[in-house]
Scaffold this active site. Structure first.
Site, PDB file in Angstrom:
ATOM      1  N   ARG A  45       0.832  -1.205   0.000  1.00 35.79           N
ATOM      2  CA  ARG A  45       0.000   0.000   0.000  1.00 35.79           C
ATOM      3  C   ARG A  45       0.876   1.269   0.000  1.00 35.79           C
ATOM      4  NH1 ARG A  45      -5.068  -1.226   4.069  1.00 35.79           N
ATOM      5  NH2 ARG A  45      -5.734  -3.174   3.140  1.00 35.79           N
ATOM      6  N   ASP A 155     -16.785   7.600   9.644  1.00 30.24           N
ATOM      7  CA  ASP A 155     -15.598   6.786   9.367  1.00 30.24           C
ATOM      8  C   ASP A 155     -14.376   7.672   9.589  1.00 30.24           C
ATOM      9  OD1 ASP A 155     -15.358   3.878   7.742  1.00 30.24           O
ATOM     10  OD2 ASP A 155     -13.537   5.103   7.690  1.00 30.24           O
TER      11      ASP A 155
HETATM   12  C1  LIG Z   1     -14.068  -3.281   6.968  1.00 32.18           C
HETATM   13  S1  LIG Z   1     -14.819  -1.708   7.021  1.00 32.18           S
HETATM   14  C2  LIG Z   1     -16.449  -2.136   7.584  1.00 32.18           C
HETATM   15  C3  LIG Z   1     -17.524  -1.369   6.859  1.00 32.18           C
HETATM   16  C4  LIG Z   1     -18.951  -1.696   7.264  1.00 32.18           C
HETATM   17  N1  LIG Z   1     -19.201  -1.423   8.644  1.00 32.18           N
HETATM   18  C5  LIG Z   1     -19.290  -3.131   6.936  1.00 32.18           C
HETATM   19  O1  LIG Z   1     -19.438  -3.948   7.857  1.00 32.18           O
HETATM   20  O2  LIG Z   1     -19.430  -3.455   5.756  1.00 32.18           O
HETATM   21  C6  LIG Z   1     -14.066  -0.985   8.475  1.00 32.18           C
HETATM   22  C7  LIG Z   1     -14.136   0.535   8.500  1.00 32.18           C
HETATM   23  O3  LIG Z   1     -13.709   1.001   9.786  1.00 32.18           O
HETATM   24  C8  LIG Z   1     -12.977   2.188   9.615  1.00 32.18           C
HETATM   25  N2  LIG Z   1     -12.085   2.391  10.776  1.00 32.18           N
HETATM   26  C9  LIG Z   1     -10.973   1.687  11.101  1.00 32.18           C
HETATM   27  N3  LIG Z   1     -10.393   2.197  12.190  1.00 32.18           N
HETATM   28  C10 LIG Z   1     -11.156   3.251  12.579  1.00 32.18           C
HETATM   29  C11 LIG Z   1     -11.069   4.189  13.643  1.00 32.18           C
HETATM   30  N4  LIG Z   1     -10.078   4.147  14.546  1.00 32.18           N
HETATM   31  N5  LIG Z   1     -12.029   5.134  13.734  1.00 32.18           N
HETATM   32  C12 LIG Z   1     -13.036   5.176  12.844  1.00 32.18           C
HETATM   33  N6  LIG Z   1     -13.173   4.341  11.801  1.00 32.18           N
HETATM   34  C13 LIG Z   1     -12.239   3.382  11.669  1.00 32.18           C
HETATM   35  C14 LIG Z   1     -12.220   1.973   8.311  1.00 32.18           C
HETATM   36  O4  LIG Z   1     -11.838   3.191   7.704  1.00 32.18           O
HETATM   37  C15 LIG Z   1     -13.213   1.163   7.478  1.00 32.18           C
HETATM   38  O5  LIG Z   1     -13.922   1.949   6.561  1.00 32.18           O
END
Ligand SMILES: C[S@@+](CC[C@H](N)C(=O)[O-])C[C@H]1O[C@@H](n2cnc3c(N)ncnc32)[C@H](O)[C@@H]1O
Length: 285
Positions: A45, A155
């Site tokens: 990445r 997010d």
């Molecule tokens: C795998 S996605 C899940 C999306 C959705 N909730 C689903 O289940 O399809 C995880 C998301 O969490 C966000 N994320 C990760 N760490 C985070 C943090 N510390 N604070 C806020 N968002 C975060 C990422 O940017 C990502 O978009």
């Protein structure tokens, strides 16, 4: 000559020492675990980012980044690239059925009329999850005229939030959306080469998007919610971070409200004011 041999950034190597420095930052600031086996993923990445900004080595990039104030735009880019944003419309669909068939009717019994239902989709990625919720809630509203709703979707990644706000998706992504919902909630673009859809304004206006880091001391959210969706996010966190974040969510959930987590996520062993009522579904006590 191959593309990679033309471009030094595509084979810039991430040394274990540099990886440790990045990984400590990522875990401290974002809560995301970065064990050594993630090195190849992070390296590839970062290589992509190096190509964009025309730097040759990952050490150079690290020195550049860590000298910047944490408000600098490159930190935002870095966070965008280290988060994993996999999502889908109607992902883990049993939760949407439970919401409509069980949770909403149960909450309706103790709600005022008219009822303004508030949902927080925490870790909403590019919007497929909150727009799925908007579709099912709008259907519920059609047969329950006293009901209305709004969704807060947050997010940490600005890249996915921009996508979510635009609400435009490749047609291939909408395959899980039931046909008759597609007719009502999706508008087709004119470009036949690259078929796309956009969520209708009637649903878009139900959503507010915001950038929020679950590690922040202050979430800046003064309200409580009837339902929180927090799915497939804490799987990336270690146990103590999961617990701290879940405690915060419990404070933002109304009594009798519901918390949904991902099917692969477990709350076993956490002392929280919630009880499990269905698979990865909890009610606030
Ligand atoms: C795998 S996605 C899940 C999306 C959705 N909730 C689903 O289940 O399809 C995880 C998301 O969490 C966000 N994320 C990760 N760490 C985070 C943090 N510390 N604070 C806020 N968002 C975060 C990422 O940017 C990502 O978009």
């Amino acid at each position: 000559m191959t593309e990679s041999s033309n471009n030094p950034a595509s084979y810039a190597i991430l040394s274990p020492r540099s990886f440790d420095r990045f990984s400590q930052f990522i875990t401290r600031e974002l809560g995301i675990k970065m064990p050594p086996e993630k090195l190849p993923m992070l390296q590839s990445r970062l290589q992509r980012r190096l190509r964009q900004i025309k730097l040759d080595s990952l050490e150079d990039y690290q020195n550049y980044l860590f000298d910047l104030p944490e408000t600098a735009a490159e930190w935002t880019e870095f966070i965008n690239l280290v988060t994993t944003n996999k999502t889908d419309f109607f992902r883990e669909p049993s939760h949407f059925d439970f919401l409509v068939r069980n949770a909403l009717p149960a909450m309706a019994l103790s709600s005022r009329s008219p009822w303004h239902f508030k949902l927080w989709c925490a870790g909403c990625s590019s919007g497929e999850e909150p727009y799925t919720l908007a579709m099912v809630l709008n259907d519920y509203k059609s047969s329950n005229p006293q009901f209305d709703f709004s969704i807060l979707a947050t997010d940490i990644s600005t890249r996915v939030l921009d996508h979510a706000r635009n609400a435009i998706y490749d047609e291939a992504r909408i395959e899980p959306v039931p046909m008759e919902m597609r007719r009502r909630y999706l508008m087709r673009g004119k470009d036949r080469q690259q078929p796309r859809v956009r969520i209708v304004p009637e649903l878009r206006e139900k959503l507010r998007f915001g950038r929020l880091n679950f590690m922040s001391a202050d979430y800046g959210i003064g309200e409580t919610f009837d339902v929180i969706f927090f799915r497939n996010v804490m799987i990336y966190f270690d146990k103590s971070t999961q617990f701290r974040v879940l405690q915060r969510f419990c404070q933002h959930l109304k009594r009798g409200g519901y918390l949904f987590v991902g099917h692969a996520e477990s709350l076993v062993g956490f002392d929280l004011p919630i009880k499990m009522v269905a698979s990865s579904t909890f009610v606030k006590l």
